[in-house]
Write an enzyme that holds these catalytic residues in place. Structure first.
Site, short mmCIF file in Angstrom:
data_model
loop_
_atom_site.label_atom_id
_atom_site.label_comp_id
_atom_site.label_asym_id
_atom_site.label_seq_id
_atom_site.Cartn_x
_atom_site.Cartn_y
_atom_site.Cartn_z
N THR A 1 0.75 -1.19 -0.11
CA THR A 1 -0.05 -0.35 0.04
C THR A 1 1.38 1.04 -0.19
O THR A 1 2.25 1.31 0.53
CB THR A 1 -0.76 0.41 1.37
OG1 THR A 1 -2.04 0.99 0.76
CG2 THR A 1 -0.33 0.12 3.11
N LYS B 1 3.45 1.56 -3.79
CA LYS B 1 3.35 0.47 -4.72
C LYS B 1 4.50 0.72 -6.03
O LYS B 1 4.07 -0.05 -6.55
CB LYS B 1 2.09 0.77 -4.94
CG LYS B 1 0.63 0.81 -4.03
CD LYS B 1 -0.32 1.06 -4.82
CE LYS B 1 -1.37 1.25 -3.81
NZ LYS B 1 -3.23 1.53 -4.48
N GLY C 1 -3.58 8.84 -11.15
CA GLY C 1 -2.81 8.52 -10.13
C GLY C 1 -2.59 7.22 -10.40
O GLY C 1 -3.18 5.93 -11.16
P1 NAD Z 1 -2.22 9.34 -6.49
O1 NAD Z 1 -1.23 10.46 -5.77
O2 NAD Z 1 -1.22 8.12 -7.16
O3 NAD Z 1 -2.93 10.17 -7.72
C1 NAD Z 1 -3.88 11.12 -7.45
C2 NAD Z 1 -4.58 11.61 -8.69
O4 NAD Z 1 -6.04 12.45 -8.36
C3 NAD Z 1 -3.35 12.61 -9.23
O5 NAD Z 1 -2.33 12.05 -10.72
C4 NAD Z 1 -3.99 14.13 -8.50
O6 NAD Z 1 -3.03 15.07 -9.54
C5 NAD Z 1 -4.93 13.95 -9.05
N1 NAD Z 1 -6.10 15.00 -8.86
C6 NAD Z 1 -6.63 15.44 -7.69
N2 NAD Z 1 -6.79 16.84 -7.27
C7 NAD Z 1 -7.65 16.06 -8.71
C8 NAD Z 1 -8.89 17.32 -9.42
N3 NAD Z 1 -9.92 17.91 -8.23
N4 NAD Z 1 -9.24 16.73 -10.65
C9 NAD Z 1 -8.56 16.49 -10.90
N5 NAD Z 1 -7.44 15.16 -10.30
C10 NAD Z 1 -6.80 15.38 -9.29
O7 NAD Z 1 -3.35 9.14 -5.68
P2 NAD Z 1 -3.61 7.45 -5.67
O8 NAD Z 1 -2.42 5.81 -5.54
O9 NAD Z 1 -4.16 6.43 -6.63
O10 NAD Z 1 -4.89 7.33 -4.36
C11 NAD Z 1 -6.16 7.34 -4.79
C12 NAD Z 1 -7.32 7.77 -3.32
O11 NAD Z 1 -7.58 7.10 -3.90
C13 NAD Z 1 -6.64 7.98 -2.23
O12 NAD Z 1 -7.27 8.76 -1.42
C14 NAD Z 1 -6.35 6.37 -1.98
O13 NAD Z 1 -6.38 6.46 -0.25
C15 NAD Z 1 -7.69 5.69 -2.35
N6 NAD Z 1 -7.42 4.64 -2.76
C16 NAD Z 1 -8.51 3.69 -2.30
C17 NAD Z 1 -8.53 1.97 -2.46
C18 NAD Z 1 -9.79 1.56 -2.03
O14 NAD Z 1 -9.79 0.32 -2.39
N7 NAD Z 1 -10.93 2.03 -2.24
C19 NAD Z 1 -7.55 1.70 -2.91
C20 NAD Z 1 -5.96 2.53 -2.78
C21 NAD Z 1 -6.31 3.59 -2.73
#
Ligand code: NAD
Length: 269
Positions: free
Chosen positions: A67, A71, A134
């Site tokens: 996590t 990753k 992301g």
């Molecule tokens: P990350 O930082 O790799 O990606 C997030 C992306 O969102 C970034 O590229 C950022 O530029 C973009 N972003 C932010 N605000 C934005 C907006 N207003 N409009 C468009 N793009 C925007 O993060 P990640 O690893 O992809 O995680 C994202 C979220 O997913 C986290 O909150 C994490 O906790 C959650 N998550 C949930 C699960 C689940 O099973 N529910 C699993 C993994 C991660």
């Protein structure tokens, strides 16, 4: 109870106290009399490569969930990647083979799609928008393309991330239309928030309110954010009559994929 015979799996990240997987997996192992236990592992980045090396020699370790924030780094350290993990350059689970080799995969997208299917969403021929390109957004986008969507919109604040994800998807799925511009949401059968926006009660939504007014009432609207469960984005979608899917639903729906990849649960837990 952990015995001398107990096989182990881990979940590695930093911090780790917030994760729910140990209680979910350990409850399942206990209820099903499976002699496996999950350990939470909070590892410093400087020691990650050394720890991966030690995992190769750890005979009673079956695998490890990966996590935040490891990753991407872990994808560089393991010995073999599934095709999707190789394309996404990201792993959220690894399996230790009996000869010690570590194989990585990314099942975030499977969890998302399992949950969406439970809401009656069949991706074949559909149009979907993923906001956030992301780690998780890329995995969701990949799963939707693999599942057979007709066209996919991708969005992010970062043009670089959009371009990188578009290139990956076009290379793997040349027949699917990938859009990066849209002026209304009305054509989308599914709209997914894959950004952290809405986390922690900020009241924010990932798209402006006027654009959200164009959501089709037929759409499935999903969020990856787990806290709060009902984000402002989901509340707005629900008020428009849309079906909604929460972050915890996605997390729960990938437990079986994680366990099955490590070889410690069936795929239908
Ligand atoms: P990350 O930082 O790799 O990606 C997030 C992306 O969102 C970034 O590229 C950022 O530029 C973009 N972003 C932010 N605000 C934005 C907006 N207003 N409009 C468009 N793009 C925007 O993060 P990640 O690893 O992809 O995680 C994202 C979220 O997913 C986290 O909150 C994490 O906790 C959650 N998550 C949930 C699960 C689940 O099973 N529910 C699993 C993994 C991660």
């Amino acid at each position: 109870m952990i015995h001398g015979t107990t096989q182990l799996v881990g979940i590695i990240g930093s911090p780790i106290a917030q994760v729910k997987s140990p209680e979910n997996f350990n409850a399942w192992f206990n209820e099903n009399a499976v002699d496996v236990a999950m350990l939470p592992i909070d590892m410093r980045e400087a020691q990650l490569a050394g720890f991966v090396s030690a995992m190769r020699g750890w005979n009673n370790l079956r695998g490890c969930v990966v996590t935040v924030p490891y990753k991407l780094t872990m994808a560089e350290l393991v010995d073999e990647l599934s095709p999707r993990a190789a394309a996404l350059r990201s792993v959220n689970v690894l399996r230790r083979e009996s000869d010690g080799r570590l194989v990585g995969d990314n099942v975030d997208g499977d969890g998302f799609l399992n949950a969406a299917k439970a809401h009656g969403f069949d991706p074949v021929g559909k149009s979907a928008l993923v906001i956030g390109s992301g780690g998780v957004g890329a995995a969701i986008a990949w799963a939707l393309c693999q599942g057979g969507v007709r066209c996919l919109g991708i969005a992010d604040l970062s043009e670089t991330r959009i371009r990188a994800l578009k290139a990956i998807l076009q290379n793997a799925f040349p027949d699917i239309e990938i859009h990066t511009q849209y002026s209304t949401l009305s054509e989308f059968d599914l709209v997914a928030n894959a950004t952290p926006v809405g986390m922690g009660g900020t009241g924010e939504t990932p798209l402006p309110a006027n654009l959200l007014q164009s959501l089709s009432a037929e759409a499935l609207v999903t969020d990856v954010v787990t806290n709060p469960v009902l984000t402002p984005f989901l509340e707005l979608a629900r008020s428009r009559g849309c079906r909604i899917q929460t972050g915890p639903e996605m997390a729960r729906a990938q437990l079986a994929n994680l366990g099955a990849f490590m070889g410690v649960t069936a795929l239908n837990i």
